[in-house]
Design a protein around this motif. Sequence first.
Motif, PDB file in Angstrom:
ATOM      1  N   UNK A 145       0.917  -1.131  -0.010  1.00 40.27           N
ATOM      2  CA  UNK A 145      -0.120  -0.141  -0.107  1.00 40.27           C
ATOM      3  C   UNK A 145       0.879   1.154   0.062  1.00 40.27           C
ATOM      4  N   UNK A 146       0.262   2.489   0.103  1.00 43.38           N
ATOM      5  CA  UNK A 146       1.090   3.849  -0.002  1.00 43.38           C
ATOM      6  C   UNK A 146       1.976   3.798   1.098  1.00 43.38           C
ATOM      7  N   UNK A 147       1.763   3.045   2.245  1.00 44.28           N
ATOM      8  CA  UNK A 147       2.660   3.099   3.590  1.00 44.28           C
ATOM      9  C   UNK A 147       3.868   2.090   3.518  1.00 44.28           C
ATOM     10  N   UNK A 148       3.832   1.110   2.359  1.00 37.41           N
ATOM     11  CA  UNK A 148       4.942   0.274   2.161  1.00 37.41           C
ATOM     12  C   UNK A 148       6.312   0.735   1.600  1.00 37.41           C
ATOM     13  N   UNK A 149       7.200   0.288   2.356  1.00 37.87           N
ATOM     14  CA  UNK A 149       8.510   1.161   1.918  1.00 37.87           C
ATOM     15  C   UNK A 149       8.979   0.336   0.548  1.00 37.87           C
ATOM     16  N   UNK A 150       8.454  -0.552   0.178  1.00 40.35           N
ATOM     17  CA  UNK A 150       8.703  -1.077  -1.141  1.00 40.35           C
ATOM     18  C   UNK A 150       7.801  -2.054  -1.855  1.00 40.35           C
TER      19      UNK A 150
ATOM     20  N   UNK B  10      15.373   5.455  -0.243  1.00 42.10           N
ATOM     21  CA  UNK B  10      14.978   4.216   0.512  1.00 42.10           C
ATOM     22  C   UNK B  10      14.380   4.188   1.692  1.00 42.10           C
ATOM     23  N   UNK B  11      14.114   5.327   2.397  1.00 48.23           N
ATOM     24  CA  UNK B  11      13.313   5.218   3.451  1.00 48.23           C
ATOM     25  C   UNK B  11      11.871   5.969   3.153  1.00 48.23           C
ATOM     26  N   UNK B  12      11.611   6.189   1.697  1.00 46.39           N
ATOM     27  CA  UNK B  12      10.214   6.814   1.494  1.00 46.39           C
ATOM     28  C   UNK B  12       9.298   5.429   1.178  1.00 46.39           C
ATOM     29  N   UNK B  13       8.001   5.741   1.235  1.00 47.09           N
ATOM     30  CA  UNK B  13       6.828   4.925   1.156  1.00 47.09           C
ATOM     31  C   UNK B  13       6.736   4.969  -0.440  1.00 47.09           C
TER      32      UNK B  13
ATOM     33  N   UNK C  62       7.961  15.721  -3.526  1.00 48.98           N
ATOM     34  CA  UNK C  62       6.478  16.307  -3.458  1.00 48.98           C
ATOM     35  C   UNK C  62       6.753  17.869  -2.893  1.00 48.98           C
ATOM     36  N   UNK C  63       6.033  18.704  -3.329  1.00 47.29           N
ATOM     37  CA  UNK C  63       6.283  20.112  -2.845  1.00 47.29           C
ATOM     38  C   UNK C  63       5.736  20.430  -1.656  1.00 47.29           C
ATOM     39  N   UNK C  64       4.921  19.473  -1.079  1.00 48.30           N
ATOM     40  CA  UNK C  64       4.638  19.797   0.136  1.00 48.30           C
ATOM     41  C   UNK C  64       5.479  19.274   1.257  1.00 48.30           C
ATOM     42  N   UNK C  65       6.699  18.611   1.005  1.00 42.08           N
ATOM     43  CA  UNK C  65       7.591  18.185   1.726  1.00 42.08           C
ATOM     44  C   UNK C  65       8.703  19.225   1.810  1.00 42.08           C
ATOM     45  N   UNK C  66       9.305  19.574   2.963  1.00 40.86           N
ATOM     46  CA  UNK C  66      10.405  20.604   2.920  1.00 40.86           C
ATOM     47  C   UNK C  66      11.798  20.034   2.405  1.00 40.86           C
ATOM     48  N   UNK C  67      12.196  20.736   1.294  1.00 35.46           N
ATOM     49  CA  UNK C  67      13.094  20.096   0.577  1.00 35.46           C
ATOM     50  C   UNK C  67      14.675  19.982   1.301  1.00 35.46           C
ATOM     51  N   UNK C  68      14.522  20.798   2.349  1.00 32.03           N
ATOM     52  CA  UNK C  68      15.884  20.718   3.133  1.00 32.03           C
ATOM     53  C   UNK C  68      15.930  19.447   4.241  1.00 32.03           C
ATOM     54  N   UNK C  69      14.615  18.895   4.297  1.00 28.98           N
ATOM     55  CA  UNK C  69      14.619  17.752   5.263  1.00 28.98           C
ATOM     56  C   UNK C  69      14.211  16.763   4.664  1.00 28.98           C
TER      57      UNK C  69
END
Length: 501
Positions: free
Chosen positions: A310-315, A365-368, A353-360
Amino acid sequence: MRNLLFSLPFLSIGLSLYGGKIDNASLLPKYRPDAEVRMEKRADGSSETPEWVKSLIFVEARIDSASTDGTVKGLTPLLDHLAELGVNGLWLTPPVNGGNGYGNFGIHTISARLTGEKDPVRQWQALKRFVDEAHKRNIRVLFDVVTWGATRNEGGAPLLKEKPEWFGEYFHPYRGYLFNWENKELNEWFSSRLTEWLLLTGADGFRCDCAPQYAGFSPYGTAKKRLRRFGRKVIFMSEWICSGRNIFDLDQLTFCYLDNRGKRRTHWIGDVYLKKNIVDEIRTGGELRAYDDMEAEPGRKRFYTYMLSCHDSRSYAVKGSPIAIGYQAIFAPFLPLWYLGEEWNNPSKFFVDYFYRRDKHPTPQNWSLYSNVIDWQAKEQNRDFFEQVKKMIRIRRQHPEIFEYFPDDHRNSNICKVSTDRNGMLQAYARFRNGKAVLVVPNNGKSDETFRITIPIAEAKLPRGKTFQVTDLMSGKALGTAQKEFSAAIPAGGLGVFLIQ
């Protein structure tokens, strides 16, 4: 039992074996409006569900990464893809304002970015047109509804300022404030908005984020009763596996277990039956426990999903393996569910995704999977595997009397063990009913093998003393006749599927 699985992103047997592209659209059960839908009750009267639930195969998709233009208007190619695939259940991530899609300004809001419309009336119309297009293709639509609270971003959700008494503590992982579900006014507002959504869009239900963890059962139960009074025969899918209480028809996260410290745990990736005996687990209920009632007998509900990802899965879970997707989900006695792309081994190409802070930004590999690109060109590059998946779904669709049989108690599913002469392999099994059986035989070994397969005559309730016709359903070729056993070649990492009748 050997737990050995091979990734086969470029299987060579796809198009050459099946003779061209498969289109399963004509095999989808016909969409019927609510007035023509029959409700099925369990024998004890404890729950009822629309009859069309039995045929569901789900794919989850994010609007802006699956669409040609980033809005629901550009999702028609997705619908065509699902119909060709043979999938008739679409779980669509929430088209609400705020956050990164799972943020939320309140379920009464709709995103101009995701609908392509600024006017609220036209926003609802855009969603309604999309649902109508899905229904034309015999696809049911579940919208995602966020239930934990509201997002604090871009100055904060207006709801936070208008109704501060509806909120409790700030929850950093969600970047927002949790709803205070002890507030009766909030409960009524939430139930009314759930009802409004399905009346205005004509959608077939909700996948309820975090449910029943935060809101409990009450607001969903109220909404469902109201929808029934309006003649809407819809379903609610909870995120967490729960007792349902005739409110939630399905669960997203099917497997829940107690660890050695007595803590409740949930499986987030679909690999359970690559580690445990699938028949034994189904017969005993295995880890099919209710998160809200861990003491109850596991596996006693009628419907369970098998969530590969699902969207929460890491891979992705499938990674090009017909065993991972076919053996565990498509042919097993569950309603299959996976994130868009499993069916062609979509690559991991993460976007900002532009809602994320680009500096953080987290590292890729840690994204869902929610942040993964849907690469439609990769479907053509992996066409052979995609054709195999369509073939497996086609088999399920062509034998609804077997694969759409769901007894009141899941532990009584029409599944039994199948014996072969290949030790150390995953457990082969049969799905059976009305004097015929479909045998599912995985070769999770390192090399191509010829299996000697014993027909489970007594276990599958096949007629004794008869000669059976054996057909390789993956190739469509007749293998001849047999009374007790037969031989068949299965490639390494492949899945043999045989009709006995």
